[in-house]
Design a protein around this motif. Structure first.
Motif, PDB file in Angstrom:
ATOM      1  N   CYS A  48       0.873  -0.939  -0.057  1.00  0.00           N
ATOM      2  CA  CYS A  48       0.075   0.085  -0.052  1.00  0.00           C
ATOM      3  C   CYS A  48       0.805   1.246   0.119  1.00  0.00           C
ATOM      4  O   CYS A  48       1.958   1.256   0.246  1.00  0.00           O
ATOM      5  CB  CYS A  48      -0.938  -0.006   1.234  1.00  0.00           C
ATOM      6  SG  CYS A  48      -0.174   0.490   2.756  1.00  0.00           S
ATOM      7  N   GLU A  49       0.316   2.417  -0.382  1.00  0.00           N
ATOM      8  CA  GLU A  49       0.868   3.731  -0.436  1.00  0.00           C
ATOM      9  C   GLU A  49      -0.231   4.528   0.316  1.00  0.00           C
ATOM     10  O   GLU A  49      -1.402   4.424   0.202  1.00  0.00           O
ATOM     11  CB  GLU A  49       0.966   4.322  -1.765  1.00  0.00           C
ATOM     12  CG  GLU A  49       2.183   3.523  -2.556  1.00  0.00           C
ATOM     13  CD  GLU A  49       2.353   3.942  -3.994  1.00  0.00           C
ATOM     14  OE1 GLU A  49       2.744   5.414  -4.027  1.00  0.00           O
ATOM     15  OE2 GLU A  49       1.983   3.401  -4.892  1.00  0.00           O
ATOM     16  N   VAL A  50       0.453   5.488   1.221  1.00  0.00           N
ATOM     17  CA  VAL A  50      -0.372   6.369   1.814  1.00  0.00           C
ATOM     18  C   VAL A  50      -0.050   7.786   1.424  1.00  0.00           C
ATOM     19  O   VAL A  50       1.227   8.354   1.285  1.00  0.00           O
ATOM     20  CB  VAL A  50       0.122   6.506   3.323  1.00  0.00           C
ATOM     21  CG1 VAL A  50      -1.094   7.310   3.983  1.00  0.00           C
ATOM     22  CG2 VAL A  50      -0.325   5.000   3.920  1.00  0.00           C
ATOM     23  N   TRP A  51      -1.050   8.553   0.764  1.00  0.00           N
ATOM     24  CA  TRP A  51      -0.996   9.914   0.376  1.00  0.00           C
ATOM     25  C   TRP A  51      -1.685  10.940   1.271  1.00  0.00           C
ATOM     26  O   TRP A  51      -3.053  10.496   1.422  1.00  0.00           O
ATOM     27  CB  TRP A  51      -1.669   9.837  -0.957  1.00  0.00           C
ATOM     28  CG  TRP A  51      -0.872   8.957  -2.042  1.00  0.00           C
ATOM     29  CD1 TRP A  51      -1.075   7.671  -2.373  1.00  0.00           C
ATOM     30  CD2 TRP A  51       0.098   9.584  -2.900  1.00  0.00           C
ATOM     31  NE1 TRP A  51      -0.082   7.622  -3.131  1.00  0.00           N
ATOM     32  CE2 TRP A  51       0.721   8.626  -3.613  1.00  0.00           C
ATOM     33  CE3 TRP A  51       0.616  10.819  -3.110  1.00  0.00           C
ATOM     34  CZ2 TRP A  51       1.555   8.501  -4.650  1.00  0.00           C
ATOM     35  CZ3 TRP A  51       1.759  10.860  -4.054  1.00  0.00           C
ATOM     36  CH2 TRP A  51       2.080   9.758  -4.745  1.00  0.00           C
ATOM     37  N   PHE A  52      -1.233  11.677   2.033  1.00  0.00           N
ATOM     38  CA  PHE A  52      -1.702  12.705   2.927  1.00  0.00           C
ATOM     39  C   PHE A  52      -2.218  13.805   2.352  1.00  0.00           C
ATOM     40  O   PHE A  52      -1.540  14.125   1.274  1.00  0.00           O
ATOM     41  CB  PHE A  52      -0.858  12.908   4.258  1.00  0.00           C
ATOM     42  CG  PHE A  52      -0.652  11.820   5.103  1.00  0.00           C
ATOM     43  CD1 PHE A  52      -1.481  11.284   5.971  1.00  0.00           C
ATOM     44  CD2 PHE A  52       0.749  11.058   4.943  1.00  0.00           C
ATOM     45  CE1 PHE A  52      -1.155  10.058   6.704  1.00  0.00           C
ATOM     46  CE2 PHE A  52       0.880  10.026   5.659  1.00  0.00           C
ATOM     47  CZ  PHE A  52       0.219   9.632   6.870  1.00  0.00           C
ATOM     48  N   SER A  53      -3.197  14.363   2.749  1.00  0.00           N
ATOM     49  CA  SER A  53      -3.805  15.669   2.487  1.00  0.00           C
ATOM     50  C   SER A  53      -2.758  16.936   2.761  1.00  0.00           C
ATOM     51  O   SER A  53      -2.555  17.025   4.011  1.00  0.00           O
ATOM     52  CB  SER A  53      -5.311  15.838   2.815  1.00  0.00           C
ATOM     53  OG  SER A  53      -5.849  17.098   2.640  1.00  0.00           O
ATOM     54  N   GLY A  54      -2.908  17.661   1.797  1.00  0.00           N
ATOM     55  CA  GLY A  54      -2.209  19.105   2.032  1.00  0.00           C
ATOM     56  C   GLY A  54      -2.681  19.946   3.075  1.00  0.00           C
ATOM     57  O   GLY A  54      -2.024  20.792   3.602  1.00  0.00           O
ATOM     58  N   GLU A  55      -3.777  19.803   3.367  1.00  0.00           N
ATOM     59  CA  GLU A  55      -4.787  20.551   4.261  1.00  0.00           C
ATOM     60  C   GLU A  55      -4.245  20.254   5.686  1.00  0.00           C
ATOM     61  O   GLU A  55      -4.289  21.223   6.478  1.00  0.00           O
ATOM     62  CB  GLU A  55      -6.123  20.422   4.123  1.00  0.00           C
ATOM     63  CG  GLU A  55      -7.307  21.337   4.963  1.00  0.00           C
ATOM     64  CD  GLU A  55      -8.603  21.045   4.641  1.00  0.00           C
ATOM     65  OE1 GLU A  55      -9.458  21.591   5.488  1.00  0.00           O
ATOM     66  OE2 GLU A  55      -8.945  20.096   3.584  1.00  0.00           O
TER      67      GLU A  55
END
Length: 190
Positions: A48-55
């Motif tokens: 898996c990959e985790v992509w975090f929100s820039g907010e």
């Protein structure tokens, strides 16, 4: 009165609650991403990959972090982020989330009612079973709440640290009468 027999769903919910509780211990985006990767590998034998929100990211104290929106992210991640809903990819086609399609790639948002903290992209050949997808859905929902709590706690603690620093500097300024010495002291503190 007849006791209810134990249902497998109860065990799944307990596991999700325990995982959400464990996530509260990880105060940086790097450690959170490693937590997700470890759980997905152990539970589903998947990557898996985790992509975090820039907010909401990076958090205070985090190293540099690539956040969403980001044009280098896989198309499935970008679509899930912009639509704020789970999506699947089957045979190269992006579809609305369904447990019936046996997808090989899924993107689940870490979202609460108002906030989107990121996207979890999970891959595996052969595809995922209905039960595995339901686990991922519940896992991401519980994780979103934990991410919200951790984010708020980290920011609150950072603000307290900043306030303590301002108070310390103010107290030193108040007690210093030599302007040159004051400038040298402030330079070393800040």
């Amino acid at each position: 009165m007849k006791k209810n027999p134990r249902h497998p769903v109860n065990q799944d919910w307990r596991e999700l609650l325990c995982l959400g509780e464990e996530l509260l211990d990880y105060q940086s985006s790097d450690s959170q991403a490693q937590f997700f990767q470890r759980i997905i590998q152990q539970r589903l034998n998947s990557s898996c990959e985790v992509w975090f929100s820039g907010e909401f990211y990076p958090l205070p104290g985090d190293s540099t972090l690539t956040t969403l929106p980001n044009f280098t992210a896989p198309r499935l991640v970008q679509e899930s982020f912009s639509q704020r809903k789970p999506l699947i990819e089957t045979s190269g086609e992006i579809l609305t989330y369904s447990t019936q399609n046996n997808p090989t790639q899924v993107a689940f948002p870490f979202s609460t009612a108002q906030d989107l903290f990121g996207i979890l992209l999970v891959n595996r050949e052969p595809g995922f079973s209905c039960e595995e997808l339901e686990f991922l859905e519940g896992f991401c929902a519980h994780s979103a709440v934990a991410l919200q709590v951790v984010t708020q706690a980290v920011i609150k603690n950072w603000r307290f640290e900043q306030l303590a620093l301002v108070r310390s500097v103010s107290r030193n300024i108040q007690n210093q009468h030599d302007v040159d010495q004051l400038c040298r002291d402030r330079k070393s503190v800040v």
